[in-house]
Motif scaffolding. Structure first.
Motif, PDB file in Angstrom:
ATOM      1  N   ALA A 234      39.023  35.712  46.380  1.00 35.84           N
ATOM      2  CA  ALA A 234      39.958  35.781  45.346  1.00 35.84           C
ATOM      3  C   ALA A 234      40.959  36.942  45.313  1.00 35.84           C
ATOM      4  CB  ALA A 234      38.890  35.941  44.197  1.00 35.84           C
ATOM      5  N   ASP A 235      42.019  36.814  44.780  1.00 34.88           N
ATOM      6  CA  ASP A 235      43.114  37.886  44.589  1.00 34.88           C
ATOM      7  C   ASP A 235      42.405  39.062  43.675  1.00 34.88           C
ATOM      8  OD1 ASP A 235      44.773  36.552  46.136  1.00 34.88           O
ATOM      9  OD2 ASP A 235      45.944  35.511  44.502  1.00 34.88           O
ATOM     10  N   LYS A 236      42.762  40.264  43.921  1.00 31.28           N
ATOM     11  CA  LYS A 236      42.401  41.278  43.091  1.00 31.28           C
ATOM     12  C   LYS A 236      43.138  41.729  41.928  1.00 31.28           C
ATOM     13  CE  LYS A 236      39.295  42.025  46.427  1.00 31.28           C
ATOM     14  NZ  LYS A 236      37.790  41.685  46.115  1.00 31.28           N
ATOM     15  N   THR A 237      43.179  40.852  40.966  1.00 29.84           N
ATOM     16  CA  THR A 237      43.825  40.881  39.863  1.00 29.84           C
ATOM     17  C   THR A 237      43.085  41.088  38.555  1.00 29.84           C
ATOM     18  OG1 THR A 237      43.397  38.426  39.213  1.00 29.84           O
ATOM     19  CG2 THR A 237      45.386  38.808  40.548  1.00 29.84           C
ATOM     20  N   LYS A 238      43.676  41.607  37.429  1.00 27.20           N
ATOM     21  CA  LYS A 238      42.926  41.804  36.390  1.00 27.20           C
ATOM     22  C   LYS A 238      42.129  40.758  35.874  1.00 27.20           C
ATOM     23  CE  LYS A 238      43.224  44.011  31.845  1.00 27.20           C
ATOM     24  NZ  LYS A 238      44.183  44.491  30.645  1.00 27.20           N
ATOM     25  N   VAL A 239      42.835  39.636  35.595  1.00 29.55           N
ATOM     26  CA  VAL A 239      42.324  38.344  35.263  1.00 29.55           C
ATOM     27  C   VAL A 239      40.882  38.095  36.061  1.00 29.55           C
ATOM     28  CG1 VAL A 239      42.274  35.947  35.038  1.00 29.55           C
ATOM     29  CG2 VAL A 239      44.259  37.441  34.218  1.00 29.55           C
ATOM     30  N   ASN A 240      41.017  38.159  37.277  1.00 29.92           N
ATOM     31  CA  ASN A 240      39.773  37.824  38.169  1.00 29.92           C
ATOM     32  C   ASN A 240      38.791  38.906  38.147  1.00 29.92           C
ATOM     33  OD1 ASN A 240      40.661  35.522  39.428  1.00 29.92           O
ATOM     34  ND2 ASN A 240      41.731  36.339  41.195  1.00 29.92           N
ATOM     35  N   GLU A 241      39.125  40.123  37.646  1.00 31.65           N
ATOM     36  CA  GLU A 241      38.045  41.171  37.520  1.00 31.65           C
ATOM     37  C   GLU A 241      37.338  40.748  36.296  1.00 31.65           C
ATOM     38  OE1 GLU A 241      39.638  44.947  37.370  1.00 31.65           O
ATOM     39  OE2 GLU A 241      40.404  45.030  39.287  1.00 31.65           O
ATOM     40  N   GLY A 268      40.879  30.565  29.998  1.00 30.50           N
ATOM     41  CA  GLY A 268      41.257  31.118  31.365  1.00 30.50           C
ATOM     42  C   GLY A 268      40.198  32.318  31.871  1.00 30.50           C
ATOM     43  N   GLY A 269      39.162  32.440  31.197  1.00 34.84           N
ATOM     44  CA  GLY A 269      38.152  33.463  31.388  1.00 34.84           C
ATOM     45  C   GLY A 269      37.177  32.898  32.322  1.00 34.84           C
ATOM     46  N   GLY A 270      37.157  31.692  32.653  1.00 33.22           N
ATOM     47  CA  GLY A 270      36.304  31.334  33.775  1.00 33.22           C
ATOM     48  C   GLY A 270      35.153  30.961  33.171  1.00 33.22           C
ATOM     49  N   LYS A 271      34.943  30.215  32.098  1.00 34.82           N
ATOM     50  CA  LYS A 271      33.843  29.555  31.362  1.00 34.82           C
ATOM     51  C   LYS A 271      33.412  28.460  32.150  1.00 34.82           C
ATOM     52  CE  LYS A 271      35.448  28.193  27.536  1.00 34.82           C
ATOM     53  NZ  LYS A 271      37.060  28.735  27.745  1.00 34.82           N
TER      54      LYS A 271
END
Length: 745
Positions: A234-241, A268-271
């Motif tokens: 995964a990309d190291k983005t704030k959303v992925n964190e 978009g929070g990965g539910k």
């Protein structure tokens, strides 16, 4: 209990492939084997002896000489040249079987058994006659049945059988559905056991195809491996964190005791994957049997089921919904859809909730496999308001009595707990999974929402079209099909249209095209109804939303800057020329307007949703519009329950108000031609569901009167002309151009 063998009594017969008759399925064996299965199923909710009793009694009426002669005549058993389709009249064996139980156990225990026994073929009956007549009512059937012809050896053997007391004292004061749900659960166990034991004799290949799934422990190992690999790439983005934080919270909360949980995560929070992590960990910790995902729209089901298959394997996930093409499923998964015996089941809200209140044996068959499971209610804010109270009472009973854990999963958490003026779930019974919801919403705030400067005067479609045309990448969501088409017709060439006037296959193809353009940063404008608001993972920099319920506005905003690539996306709420449709949608829009009109705070503050839903439920005409609770709420002393009427009234989609039309999009024309040639084969009808559109009955009548549609096989209608379906906007309900050269039927 052991029945004496009596080979004169037969339950089922069949021919072998060579034409010879197989050894009969003897009634003694069928009753004993079914009883063992029902006991096994009902043991899970402490009712094993009740299940065993039902299994032994359910087909005793087949022991009469009259029924035995009927079976032989109908099947031609023993005759070399006989055919299976006989002309003998149907002989009722269920009612005498039920009558025997009532005679042996009295009207107390007997009354609790008779619904299941009398209904195991035709479905759970009403106790009282309906307005059309009384012969199907259970009271009438029992009063006019006799057990005189049931063989004495059955009566003698059954005299030693007793189910004991019910497993708990029914709480019909605080939860009036307690008794009726228990009877329906027993009914489910009986029906499934009867089906399975009969199938074992009639079709061994089907029996061999059942089961064989991985355990929850094995699925969790697969899932953890998949998630580790996904995180590494995964990309190291704030959303992925943030998504990893949500995942961690879900894993931690899984150790909690079974109950009712909320998963409050912004869009978009990965539910999807995080809720699966909770469910698998929870199932392993508490030895639960399966995970059932309940999703409002088939488009999201297909999307989520694909995600689950990637994580767990193609053969571990069963989809159960009307749009599933049989070519997209295996023999095993089709069998598992009958009774939900797979570890991961993905189904629709309509299928799940209507099954909970069903009377038909085929629909109730799966219910006992909800016991001891985890049910994830995805986009739970879409639970139909007019059935909210019976649904919430049933959720609470399933949690308290049947060891079902619920996850109420949404970005816009509805106010389901009881409070002054609203009797919902017990106050304090819903446990939030996310450790810090306010922080999560602050960190995932990726859009700025602007509300109208002028709440009184709507924006014209022409003015709105000009604003949208100035945006190279924009999604606009309106509240009805006509508004969608009116606005679309004013937009520049190349704009996309999405509404339920497009068949399922057409919508899927269009959504795929839009996603591809978003992925490659091409210009793309979309005009859509609210069908995009639940689970369609678009990521637009700009989203417009016609005034609607606050939950709908939040869901539309969830299609804006979804991946957080911009500092802030732009979501614009506007007053459209046409108000939201009358009823609950209009009340939702009015509630939102009242809340936002004089407010300066962020409309999407998560605390607003409790107030919004609280006000909306208060404004609803009824949270039990069809009196479902009244029809099903009788105590043990009376036990006079209207199962069938309640099932007929509990219709999330009211079939009386709409009709289905087959359309010529894609392979639709070819499939319609096949339907005309070979008739309504089940596999073909399943394919055609992806090429069908539902319209209101008044529009259907008008199109039929004008000759735009025709009945091609009994009660199945299709377009008579290819020009009736536009490959950009879908079915032309009131605007089909006449072109006699293109009429095809």
């Amino acid at each position: 209990m052991n029945l004496k063998k009596s080979n004169a009594n037969i339950a089922h017969v069949k021919r072998l492939e060579n034409g010879a008759w197989a050894e009969p399925h003897y009634l003694d064996s069928h009753l004993a084997e079914t009883a063992n299965l029902v006991k096994k199923f009902s043991n899970i909710f402490g009712s094993g002896e009740w299940g065993k009793t039902l299994g032994f009694f359910h087909d005793t009426g087949k022991s009469t000489d009259e029924w035995q002669k009927y079976l032989i005549k109908k099947s031609g058993f023993g005759e070399d040249d006989a055919h299976l389709e006989g002309k003998a009249r149907t002989i009722d064996h269920s009612t005498p079987s039920a009558k025997l139980a009532e005679e042996l156990f009295g009207k107390g225990i007997g009354r609790l058994l008779v619904y299941c026994i009398a209904g195991h073929h035709a479905g759970l009956p009403d106790w009282y006659p309906d307005e059309a007549g009384g012969q199907s009512a259970l009271s009438y059937r029992l009063n006019n049945a006799t057990t005189n012809k049931i063989k004495p050896e059955f009566k003698a053997n059954f005299s030693g059988l007793h189910p004991g007391n019910p497993p708990w004292k029914f709480d019909n004061q605080t939860n009036k559905l307690d008794l009726s749900l228990w009877i329906r659960m027993l009914f489910s166990c009986l029906v499934d056991a009867d089906f399975l034991d009969t199938e074992k004799y009639m079709d061994t290949e089907r029996t061999e195809n059942r089961g064989g799934y991985l355990s929850m422990e094995e699925l969790l190992v697969r899932f953890n491996s998949y998630m580790a690999e996904k995180a590494a790439g995964a990309d190291k983005t704030k959303v992925n964190e943030i998504r990893q934080t949500v995942l961690t919270d879900c894993r931690k909360a899984a150790i909690n005791n079974p109950g009712i949980f909320s998963l409050t995560v912004p869009t978009g929070g990965g539910k999807t994957l995080s809720s699966l992590a909770f469910a698998l960990e929870h199932a392993v910790k508490h030895k639960q049997d399966r995970v059932i995902y309940v999703i409002p729209y088939t488009s999201i089901i297909e999307q989520n089921a694909d995600v689950f298959r990637q994580a767990l394997g193609d053969d571990q996930v069963v989809e159960h919904h009307s749009s599933l093409d049989e070519e997209d499923s295996t023999a095993k998964s089709r069998l598992s859809a009958e009774n939900w015996d797979a570890p991961i089941v993905v189904t629709t809200s309509v299928q799940f909730f209507e099954s909970l209140f069903a009377a038909k044996s085929s629909r109730c068959r799966k219910l006992h496999n909800i016991v001891n499971s985890i049910v994830v209610l995805d986009e739970a804010q879409l639970v139909p308001v007019e059935y909210l109270l019976p649904i919430l009472q049933t959720i609470e009973l399933l949690s308290r009595r049947y060891n079902v854990s619920f996850v109420i999963s949404t970005a816009t958490q509805p106010a389901f707990e009881s409070r002054e003026g609203f009797k919902g779930l017990t106050a304090g019974s819903v446990h939030e999974i996310i450790s810090d919801v306010p922080k999560l919403y602050r960190e995932l705030n990726r859009v700025k929402v602007t509300t109208p400067d002028d709440w009184e005067n709507p924006k014209s479609w022409e003015c709105l079209a000009n604003e949208l045309a100035a945006e190279p990448r924009v999604l606009c969501v309106v509240s009805d099909r006509k508004s969608c088409r009116d606005l679309y017709n004013l937009m520049p060439v190349g704009t996309y249209h999405l509404s339920a006037l497009m068949c399922g296959q057409h919508r899927s193809d269009t959504i795929s095209e839009i996603k591809q353009k978003l992925k490659t940063n091409e210009p793309v404008r979309v005009i859509s109804t609210q069908l995009v608001e639940a689970g369609v993972d678009f990521d637009f920099p700009v989203v417009y939303r016609a005034l609607a319920g606050l939950d709908s506005i939040a869901q539309a905003a969830g299609r804006c800057n979804r991946e957080g690539k911009l500092e802030a996306g732009k979501t614009v709420v506007f007053i459209s020329p046409k108000k939201a449709p009358p009823g609950i949608l209009r009340k939702a829009a009015d509630t939102t307007e009242t809340m936002l009109k004089n407010s300066t705070e962020d409309p999407l503050n998560y605390k607003n949703f409790e107030k919004f839903f609280g006000d909306l439920y208060w404004k609803a005409n009824s949270l039990d519009a069809k009196n479902i609770i009244g029809l099903l709420s009788k105590d043990i002393a009376q036990c006079e329950i209207q199962f069938r009427t309640a099932a007929e009234k509990f219709r999330i989609i009211d079939d009386t108000k709409q009709r289905t039309i087959l359309v010529t999009y894609g392979k639709g024309k070819e499939l319609i031609a096949q339907l005309k040639a070979i008739g309504p084969e089940r596999w073909l009808l399943r394919k055609l569901q992806r090429h069908s559109v539902n319209i209101y009955t008044k529009d259907f009548a008008a199109m039929l009167d004008k000759g735009w549609i025709a009945e091609i096989v009994p009660n199945i209608f299709a377009l008579t002309s290819e020009v009736g379906y536009d490959f950009k906007t879908g079915l032309l309900v009131n605007e089909i151009p006449f072109d006699p050269d293109k009429f095809t039927l």
